[in-house]
Write a protein that holds these residues in place. Structure first.
Motif, PDB file in Angstrom:
ATOM      1  N   TYR A 170      33.829  86.304  61.631  1.00 58.10           N
ATOM      2  CA  TYR A 170      33.376  86.337  60.067  1.00 58.10           C
ATOM      3  C   TYR A 170      32.895  87.776  59.959  1.00 58.10           C
ATOM      4  CZ  TYR A 170      34.215  81.713  58.916  1.00 58.10           C
ATOM      5  OH  TYR A 170      35.004  80.357  58.431  1.00 58.10           O
ATOM      6  N   TYR A 171      31.931  88.247  60.741  1.00 57.95           N
ATOM      7  CA  TYR A 171      31.257  89.634  60.508  1.00 57.95           C
ATOM      8  C   TYR A 171      32.458  90.649  60.597  1.00 57.95           C
ATOM      9  CZ  TYR A 171      26.420  87.945  60.653  1.00 57.95           C
ATOM     10  OH  TYR A 171      25.269  87.196  60.450  1.00 57.95           O
ATOM     11  N   GLN A 172      33.424  90.598  61.493  1.00 57.87           N
ATOM     12  CA  GLN A 172      34.325  91.754  61.870  1.00 57.87           C
ATOM     13  C   GLN A 172      35.498  91.652  60.850  1.00 57.87           C
ATOM     14  OE1 GLN A 172      35.226  92.179  65.869  1.00 57.87           O
ATOM     15  NE2 GLN A 172      36.889  93.489  65.399  1.00 57.87           N
ATOM     16  N   ASN A 173      35.943  90.290  60.475  1.00 56.03           N
ATOM     17  CA  ASN A 173      37.264  90.215  59.802  1.00 56.03           C
ATOM     18  C   ASN A 173      36.956  89.523  58.512  1.00 56.03           C
ATOM     19  OD1 ASN A 173      38.856  91.055  61.953  1.00 56.03           O
ATOM     20  ND2 ASN A 173      38.409  89.236  62.908  1.00 56.03           N
ATOM     21  N   GLY A 174      35.597  89.168  57.879  1.00 50.93           N
ATOM     22  CA  GLY A 174      35.404  88.470  56.561  1.00 50.93           C
ATOM     23  C   GLY A 174      36.233  87.183  56.568  1.00 50.93           C
ATOM     24  N   GLY A 175      36.142  86.475  55.412  1.00 51.51           N
ATOM     25  CA  GLY A 175      36.894  85.279  55.407  1.00 51.51           C
ATOM     26  C   GLY A 175      36.000  83.961  54.960  1.00 51.51           C
ATOM     27  N   TYR A 176      34.636  84.414  54.856  1.00 50.58           N
ATOM     28  CA  TYR A 176      33.491  83.551  54.491  1.00 50.58           C
ATOM     29  C   TYR A 176      33.160  83.648  53.169  1.00 50.58           C
ATOM     30  CZ  TYR A 176      29.078  81.013  54.296  1.00 50.58           C
ATOM     31  OH  TYR A 176      28.091  80.374  53.716  1.00 50.58           O
TER      32      TYR A 176
END
Length: 809
Positions: free
Chosen positions: A699-705
């Motif tokens: 989540y930290y690296q790619n987002g999506g949250y």
């Protein structure tokens, strides 16, 4: 060590009162009894301390020196009595003299030498070093004031000075004759000697005297007494202003003395200003310069060999990045005072230092402004600059694939000096403190350094001393364990595993249940005395005790409490096992959001605890001024151990180990040492929930949250956040809006909402499991049986064998 009978102890206490106070025992106060008994204990300790030091000098054993800004040693009287084999006799003697042992021990103020897990780990390690007969000592600072004394006023944390030294500290000995001088500021002049080597001279430096105070570290029943040396900052010399009657100089002299004494004045001074940051940096250099000077002096005195052979006899462990300046300080002394070449000094230095990393939080990896170090410690800056120059050149010429990464690897980058990088480059070992933590360091946070130095990196999972956290803190449980499996576990804690064969013995489980119930009654009485709140000892004691930080997610815990309260308000008769939620935590004085969470917990408590509609099914307790002594009261009574950090954020944790050892069941994420607890006890004997470390990092690296999506979809979450936003839990409408906005408008950095539903579901499993009492007790005993793996004795053996290469004496 001679074990005194209670009769002999009584005689000694009575005689000490007559000699030192001129009073009869019948007229003595608790405080006078405390000092008299401490004096008697010191009489037993001092000969062994003297003999231990003489033995080390005579035999020339390789020794380890543990450098740490914190040593959270707690109270020492009870601990020293235990390790001297006198605790039972002392309690009997105190009782027979008409006093309460608990009240006498409580007269000792917790030493204000640390704050959290970092300092408590250091204290446990010193205990294990002495108890296992390893030659190992601690070096720290003798802070006059601890972090702060916490008071909760109208729900808010209020910080008061923790002047723990306002009364004489019975365990320390001042060694003024071993004081050393520390130099700050000034100018450095470089000259070439006749032999072509360089000489450095200092001019106009500010000199500070570092005076050592030694505290004995008593091994368990083995006559070994190691040393914790604490440095106090004092003026290096007196000006002539007073004798000359120069009033302005006199007041300047006073100001100067005050600024010097501030160096050892406060644990973690406020660093929100430039002056505060500079004071912290002064403290760090004060610790390392005094310690390294002392270590080299001791080496030369004891070993009668050239300093080039220092690594054969000395190893220095840096506990986190705070003591990293020890590396350039060692270089300074070896080159400027011992006249070694750069290459020879660097070889000695890098073979002497080992570094423990305690975090995966990039914001917690310490950096300092280049100009500040250059101004405060000009010679040290020159050495760091040279280390950096040589290191970057090596990458450029030897590691072409990493050339683009030099700014991310350089010790000096973008006008900041990176202390973790300095510690890695200048040491021979870099260890993490739990298996997952070390893997994250190698694969993510320090991946490029791992590419450079794969052999340096290793794991040493943290540990706790079972002597304090089981034998001392929970004597009835310890006694029951001894009755069942014999006393061998006390010296070999892994033998607790022998409890497994008894984990289904109903009669034994009922005895464990009785011990736990009595511990809960004792804690309930303490809570009532401190807060006026009555709690049901039959309820589940659900405990979260640790530093208040967003990633530790006390917020998730109190959101669950609010959810349960909402449910009970909607249906007061629902079938819910009564819960007592116990919190204890300090927030850094400048950490606004953490302090808001404390206010929220206390505000919710003020509503829940007095709402008769919910029929006493929920109680919320916040116990102020969390310290070692308070932990010793809470941990033996805990049923649930809340270890709910955002996965990947907690390096290890040691509270999880302490509560496990006392029979509490872990409710937590797969983070830190929770993973190793899970692997030992099996998934059926622990309550695991939530995102994994890999999911969090993704989540930290790619987002999506998107936290707002959960807010819009989950009525329970929406209700709680709206209650905060609309002032339902506050006197004013604006209260707790910042928590609301931080969650929704900063996208819930620590995934509180994402883990909320699995957290609730796991608590349902806890409720169900607790109703089957024998099954719960079986799970509890299985956890105790496996807890010996987390004794700091085991950790220290691994350090000694794998890193330090030291032998037992």
């Amino acid at each position: 060590m001679q074990q005194l009978t209670s009769e002999r102890l009584k005689e000694k206490i009575v005689n000490r009162l007559i000699i030192e106070n001129g009073i009869d025992v019948n007229d003595a106060t608790n405080k006078q009894i405390f000092y008299a008994l401490s004096s008697v204990v010191n009489e037993e300790i001092l000969p062994n301390w003297f003999n231990t030091n003489k033995h080390y000098e005579k035999t020339g054993y390789k020794q380890v020196y543990y450098l740490s800004m914190e040593f959270l040693i707690g109270r020492l009287l009870e601990s020293n009595l235990l390790n001297c084999g006198m605790l039972a006799s002392a309690k009997e003697a105190i009782n027979e003299l008409g006093f309460s042992p608990e009240e006498i021990f409580a007269e000792e103020h917790d030493a204000g030498l640390g704050n959290g897990g970092l300092g408590r780990l250091a204290a446990c390690f010193l205990d294990s070093l002495a108890s296992l007969r390893y030659p190992g000592h601690g070096y720290g600072i003798r802070y006059r004031y601890g972090l702060f004394e916490q008071r909760i006023i109208h729900g808010n944390q209020v910080e008061l000075p923790d002047y723990w030294l306002k009364e004489p500290y019975p365990w320390e000995i001042r060694k003024e004759e071993e004081a050393v001088v520390i130099q700050y500021h000034g100018k450095v002049h470089m000259f070439k000697r006749n032999d072509g080597t360089l000489e450095f001279k200092y001019e106009n430096t500010d000199k500070v005297m570092a005076v050592p105070y030694d505290v004995p570290v008593v091994g368990y029943n083995n006559e070994v007494v190691n040393t914790l040396r604490l440095w106090s900052a004092e003026p290096a010399f007196q000006d002539d202003a007073r004798s000359q009657g120069d009033q302005s100089a006199f007041y300047h002299d006073l100001d100067h003395h005050h600024s010097i004494e501030q160096i050892s004045g406060f644990l973690y001074p406020d660093d929100s200003s430039y002056e505060g940051k500079e004071l912290r940096l002064k403290q760090q250099y004060f610790l390392v310069s005094s310690s390294i000077q002392n270590i080299i002096k001791q080496f030369k005195k004891t070993n009668k060999m050239p300093v080039s052979r220092l690594p054969e006899k000395v190893v220095i462990q840096i506990n986190d990045t705070h003591p990293s300046l020890a590396i350039p300080e060692m270089m300074r002394i070896l080159m400027d005072e011992e006249r070694m070449s750069w290459d020879s000094a660097w070889e000695v230095t890098t073979r002497t230092f080992a570094y423990t990393n305690h975090t995966t939080l990039s914001e917690a990896l310490e950096t300092w402004p280049k100009d500040m170090i250059q101004n405060l410690m000009p010679r040290i800056y020159m050495i760091i600059d040279e280390i950096n120059e040589r290191f970057c050149k090596k990458i450029w010429f030897d590691y072409e694939e990493l050339r683009d990464k030099i700014p991310e690897l350089a010790i000096i980058a973008y006008d900041r000096i990176h202390m973790a990088r300095l510690a890695i480059v200048g040491s021979f070992s870099v260890n993490g403190v739990a298996r997952i933590h070390t893997e994250i360091l190698k694969k993510k946070e320090m991946k490029d350094f791992y590419t450079l130095y794969p052999k340096k990196f290793n794991n040493k999972t943290n540990g706790i001393t079972h002597r304090r956290w089981l034998l001392q803190a929970n004597p009835h449980l310890a006694g029951l364990i001894t009755d069942v499996i014999g006393p061998q576990w006390i010296n070999r804690p892994k033998q607790l595993i022998r409890l497994l064969k008894h984990s289904n013995d109903k009669a034994l489980l009922e005895k464990f249940d009785e011990v736990k119930r009595n511990n809960k009654i004792a804690l309930a009485n303490y809570i009532h005395h401190q807060t006026g709140i009555l709690v049901d000892e039959k309820s589940i004691f659900d405990v979260q005790i640790k530093r208040l930080h967003e990633y530790k997610r006390q917020l998730l815990n109190i959101f669950h409490v609010i959810y349960l309260y909402n449910e009970l308000k909607d249906n007061p008769n629902q079938d819910l096992t009564p819960r007592t939620f116990i919190f204890a935590a300090k927030a850094a004085p400048s950490y606004y959001l953490a302090k808001e969470v404390i206010k929220l917990i206390n505000t919710v408590a003020s509503i829940v605890n007095y709402d008769k509609e919910i029929q006493g099914k929920l109680k919320v307790i916040f116990l102020e001024n969390y310290n070692v002594s308070l932990a010793e009261k809470i941990i033996p009574a805990s049923d649930i151990s809340e270890q709910i950090s955002t996965a990947s954020k907690e390096a290890s944790g040691t509270g999880n180990m302490k509560m496990m050892m006392n029979g509490a069941l872990t409710l937590g994420t797969m983070d830190g040492a929770n993973i190793e607890i899970h692997d030992l006890v099996g998934p059926e004997n622990i309550f695991i929930f939530g995102l994994t470390a890999d999911e969090v990092l993704d989540y930290y690296q790619n987002g999506g949250y998107n936290a707002r999506d959960i807010y819009n979809k989950d009525d329970r979450v929406k209700r709680i956040l709206d209650q905060l936003n609309q002032g339902e839990f506050g006197i004013h409408d604006i209260e707790f809006k910042d928590i609301y906005y931080n969650i929704l408008f900063h996208n819930d950095s620590y995934f509180v909402l994402k883990d909320f539903e699995p957290y609730l579901e796991t608590h349902e499993l806890v409720d169900r499991a607790y109703r089957d009492r024998l099954h719960w007790l079986n799970m509890s005993v299985i956890n105790i049986a496996h807890s010996g793996k987390f004794s700091s004795d085991q950790t220290i053996k691994e350090y000694a064998t794998d890193i330090w290469k030291i032998n037992q004496v």
